[in-house]
Design a protein around this motif. Structure first.
Motif, PDB file in Angstrom:
ATOM      1  N   MET A 299       0.904  -1.072   0.134  1.00 39.48           N
ATOM      2  CA  MET A 299       0.520  -0.185  -0.110  1.00 39.48           C
ATOM      3  C   MET A 299       0.841   1.267   0.212  1.00 39.48           C
ATOM      4  SD  MET A 299      -2.828   0.913   2.887  1.00 39.48           S
ATOM      5  CE  MET A 299      -3.393  -0.674   3.164  1.00 39.48           C
ATOM      6  N   GLY A 300       2.042   0.787   0.776  1.00 44.67           N
ATOM      7  CA  GLY A 300       2.699   2.254   0.912  1.00 44.67           C
ATOM      8  C   GLY A 300       2.706   3.065   1.965  1.00 44.67           C
ATOM      9  N   ALA A 301       2.877   4.340   2.023  1.00 45.56           N
ATOM     10  CA  ALA A 301       2.923   5.992   2.297  1.00 45.56           C
ATOM     11  C   ALA A 301       1.778   5.851   3.298  1.00 45.56           C
ATOM     12  CB  ALA A 301       3.072   6.940   2.130  1.00 45.56           C
ATOM     13  N   PRO A 302       0.577   5.298   3.057  1.00 41.20           N
ATOM     14  CA  PRO A 302      -0.563   5.612   3.781  1.00 41.20           C
ATOM     15  C   PRO A 302      -0.395   4.693   5.591  1.00 41.20           C
ATOM     16  CG  PRO A 302      -1.160   6.083   2.175  1.00 41.20           C
ATOM     17  CD  PRO A 302       0.197   5.181   1.388  1.00 41.20           C
ATOM     18  N   LEU A 303       0.409   3.726   4.992  1.00 38.58           N
ATOM     19  CA  LEU A 303      -0.122   2.139   5.965  1.00 38.58           C
ATOM     20  C   LEU A 303       1.755   2.525   6.768  1.00 38.58           C
ATOM     21  CD1 LEU A 303      -0.720   0.075   7.637  1.00 38.58           C
ATOM     22  CD2 LEU A 303       0.359  -1.409   6.209  1.00 38.58           C
ATOM     23  N   LEU A 304       2.673   2.697   5.330  1.00 32.09           N
ATOM     24  CA  LEU A 304       4.169   2.242   5.956  1.00 32.09           C
ATOM     25  C   LEU A 304       5.132   3.728   6.754  1.00 32.09           C
ATOM     26  CD1 LEU A 304       6.173   1.292   2.187  1.00 32.09           C
ATOM     27  CD2 LEU A 304       5.778  -0.357   4.576  1.00 32.09           C
ATOM     28  N   ALA A 305       4.602   4.853   6.266  1.00 29.82           N
ATOM     29  CA  ALA A 305       4.567   5.934   7.624  1.00 29.82           C
ATOM     30  C   ALA A 305       4.197   5.917   8.666  1.00 29.82           C
ATOM     31  CB  ALA A 305       4.255   7.114   6.425  1.00 29.82           C
ATOM     32  N   PRO A 306       2.737   5.762   9.246  1.00 30.56           N
ATOM     33  CA  PRO A 306       2.330   5.144  10.586  1.00 30.56           C
ATOM     34  C   PRO A 306       3.519   3.829  11.350  1.00 30.56           C
ATOM     35  CG  PRO A 306       0.203   5.192   9.139  1.00 30.56           C
ATOM     36  CD  PRO A 306       1.872   5.238   7.821  1.00 30.56           C
ATOM     37  N   VAL A 307       3.446   3.112   9.953  1.00 34.27           N
ATOM     38  CA  VAL A 307       3.769   1.839  11.282  1.00 34.27           C
ATOM     39  C   VAL A 307       5.339   2.128  11.755  1.00 34.27           C
ATOM     40  CG1 VAL A 307       5.012   0.034  10.835  1.00 34.27           C
ATOM     41  CG2 VAL A 307       3.284   0.008   9.727  1.00 34.27           C
ATOM     42  N   ARG A 308       5.753   3.304  10.665  1.00 34.92           N
ATOM     43  CA  ARG A 308       7.408   3.525  11.532  1.00 34.92           C
ATOM     44  C   ARG A 308       7.792   4.511  11.794  1.00 34.92           C
ATOM     45  NH1 ARG A 308      11.414   2.107   7.273  1.00 34.92           N
ATOM     46  NH2 ARG A 308      10.645   1.793   5.611  1.00 34.92           N
ATOM     47  N   GLU A 309       6.886   4.974  12.269  1.00 34.90           N
ATOM     48  CA  GLU A 309       6.506   6.315  13.331  1.00 34.90           C
ATOM     49  C   GLU A 309       5.606   5.666  15.230  1.00 34.90           C
ATOM     50  OE1 GLU A 309       3.138   8.760  12.349  1.00 34.90           O
ATOM     51  OE2 GLU A 309       4.246   9.942  10.939  1.00 34.90           O
ATOM     52  N   GLU A 310       4.909   4.457  14.413  1.00 36.49           N
ATOM     53  CA  GLU A 310       4.854   3.648  15.880  1.00 36.49           C
ATOM     54  C   GLU A 310       6.660   2.685  16.262  1.00 36.49           C
ATOM     55  OE1 GLU A 310       2.668   3.450  18.031  1.00 36.49           O
ATOM     56  OE2 GLU A 310       1.341   4.967  17.034  1.00 36.49           O
ATOM     57  N   LEU A 311       6.848   1.907  15.589  1.00 34.98           N
ATOM     58  CA  LEU A 311       7.960   1.714  15.701  1.00 34.98           C
ATOM     59  C   LEU A 311       9.172   1.903  16.078  1.00 34.98           C
ATOM     60  CD1 LEU A 311       8.073  -0.448  12.372  1.00 34.98           C
ATOM     61  CD2 LEU A 311       7.601  -1.424  14.710  1.00 34.98           C
ATOM     62  N   ALA A 312       9.478   3.268  15.458  1.00 31.41           N
ATOM     63  CA  ALA A 312      10.457   4.273  16.572  1.00 31.41           C
ATOM     64  C   ALA A 312      10.523   4.508  17.600  1.00 31.41           C
ATOM     65  CB  ALA A 312      10.594   5.421  15.306  1.00 31.41           C
ATOM     66  N   ALA A 313       8.786   4.677  17.968  1.00 32.91           N
ATOM     67  CA  ALA A 313       8.487   5.299  19.962  1.00 32.91           C
ATOM     68  C   ALA A 313       8.947   4.025  20.218  1.00 32.91           C
ATOM     69  CB  ALA A 313       7.009   5.503  18.926  1.00 32.91           C
ATOM     70  N   ARG A 314       8.231   3.389  19.905  1.00 29.93           N
ATOM     71  CA  ARG A 314       8.229   1.930  20.585  1.00 29.93           C
ATOM     72  C   ARG A 314       9.765   0.976  21.131  1.00 29.93           C
ATOM     73  NH1 ARG A 314       2.955   0.081  22.017  1.00 29.93           N
ATOM     74  NH2 ARG A 314       0.981   0.991  21.174  1.00 29.93           N
ATOM     75  N   LEU A 315      10.538   1.379  19.840  1.00 31.90           N
ATOM     76  CA  LEU A 315      11.678  -0.096  19.563  1.00 31.90           C
ATOM     77  C   LEU A 315      12.528   0.954  19.198  1.00 31.90           C
ATOM     78  CD1 LEU A 315       9.776  -3.009  17.633  1.00 31.90           C
ATOM     79  CD2 LEU A 315      11.175  -2.618  20.281  1.00 31.90           C
ATOM     80  N   PRO A 316      13.178   2.134  19.579  1.00 35.39           N
ATOM     81  CA  PRO A 316      13.922   3.019  19.548  1.00 35.39           C
ATOM     82  C   PRO A 316      15.327   2.329  19.136  1.00 35.39           C
ATOM     83  CG  PRO A 316      13.344   3.678  22.184  1.00 35.39           C
ATOM     84  CD  PRO A 316      12.189   2.647  20.770  1.00 35.39           C
ATOM     85  N   GLY A 317      15.784   2.540  18.231  1.00 35.28           N
ATOM     86  CA  GLY A 317      17.386   2.414  18.143  1.00 35.28           C
ATOM     87  C   GLY A 317      17.039   1.234  17.374  1.00 35.28           C
ATOM     88  N   VAL A 318      15.918   0.161  16.910  1.00 32.87           N
ATOM     89  CA  VAL A 318      15.948  -0.876  15.836  1.00 32.87           C
ATOM     90  C   VAL A 318      15.860  -0.532  14.267  1.00 32.87           C
ATOM     91  CG1 VAL A 318      14.046  -2.574  15.555  1.00 32.87           C
ATOM     92  CG2 VAL A 318      15.081  -2.305  18.130  1.00 32.87           C
ATOM     93  N   ARG A 319      16.620  -1.300  13.762  1.00 34.15           N
ATOM     94  CA  ARG A 319      16.526  -0.592  12.143  1.00 34.15           C
ATOM     95  C   ARG A 319      15.543  -1.229  11.427  1.00 34.15           C
ATOM     96  NH1 ARG A 319      19.110  -2.415   7.318  1.00 34.15           N
ATOM     97  NH2 ARG A 319      19.704  -4.659   8.454  1.00 34.15           N
ATOM     98  N   VAL A 320      14.219  -0.850  10.870  1.00 32.52           N
ATOM     99  CA  VAL A 320      12.946  -1.550  10.530  1.00 32.52           C
ATOM    100  C   VAL A 320      13.591  -1.086   8.676  1.00 32.52           C
ATOM    101  CG1 VAL A 320      10.688  -0.264   9.392  1.00 32.52           C
ATOM    102  CG2 VAL A 320      11.672   0.160  11.361  1.00 32.52           C
ATOM    103  N   THR A 321      13.686  -2.690   8.225  1.00 33.10           N
ATOM    104  CA  THR A 321      14.037  -3.169   6.471  1.00 33.10           C
ATOM    105  C   THR A 321      12.842  -3.593   6.090  1.00 33.10           C
ATOM    106  OG1 THR A 321      15.639  -4.532   6.183  1.00 33.10           O
ATOM    107  CG2 THR A 321      14.747  -5.139   7.487  1.00 33.10           C
ATOM    108  N   GLU A 322      13.084  -3.419   5.415  1.00 32.06           N
ATOM    109  CA  GLU A 322      12.156  -4.290   4.088  1.00 32.06           C
ATOM    110  C   GLU A 322      12.457  -6.244   3.367  1.00 32.06           C
ATOM    111  OE1 GLU A 322       9.460  -2.433   2.434  1.00 32.06           O
ATOM    112  OE2 GLU A 322      10.569  -0.870   3.464  1.00 32.06           O
ATOM    113  N   ALA A 323      10.967  -6.254   3.374  1.00 35.06           N
ATOM    114  CA  ALA A 323      11.391  -8.136   3.331  1.00 35.06           C
ATOM    115  C   ALA A 323      12.078  -8.480   2.206  1.00 35.06           C
ATOM    116  CB  ALA A 323      10.106  -9.451   3.250  1.00 35.06           C
TER     117      ALA A 323
END
Length: 103
Positions: A47-71
């Motif tokens: 779906m792209g940015a409409p879902l990826l952007a809030p997922v990345r924001e939530e992950l950054a808040a909950r798991l600071p320092g964890v690297r988010v990567t693509e499959a």
């Protein structure tokens, strides 16, 4: 829904809620190490940015320092990887029959 999120507050709220749930699931299983990674897998992320952007924001808040990567591949690639690890007795996943069964 992704196409509507920029103009529809209900669609945006649904995607933000979904993003929160994705991040909560990752938080529950991700070790809190600086070298940890979370891979975003599955068709919904196309779906792209409409879902990826809030997922990345939530992950950054909950798991600071964890690297988010693509499959690294698609679901078939993952199944083949699991099968190869099983065949070599190198599977690093929990051996829970509710999650994985070999027939």
């Amino acid at each position: 829904m992704g196409r509507c999120a920029a103009e529809d507050p209900i669609a945006e709220a649904i995607l933000r809620t979904a993003a929160r749930h994705v991040a909560e699931a990752a938080e529950a299983v991700c070790p809190r190490l600086e070298s940890s990674e979370v891979a975003l897998t599955g068709g919904l992320f196309r779906m792209g940015a409409p879902l990826l952007a809030p997922v990345r924001e939530e992950l950054a808040a909950r798991l600071p320092g964890v690297r988010v990567t693509e499959a690294a591949g698609d679901p078939l690639d993952g199944a083949l990887c699991v099968a190869a690890a099983l065949a070599a007795d190198e599977l690093r996943l929990p051996r829970d029959p509710a999650l994985l069964s070999v027939v």
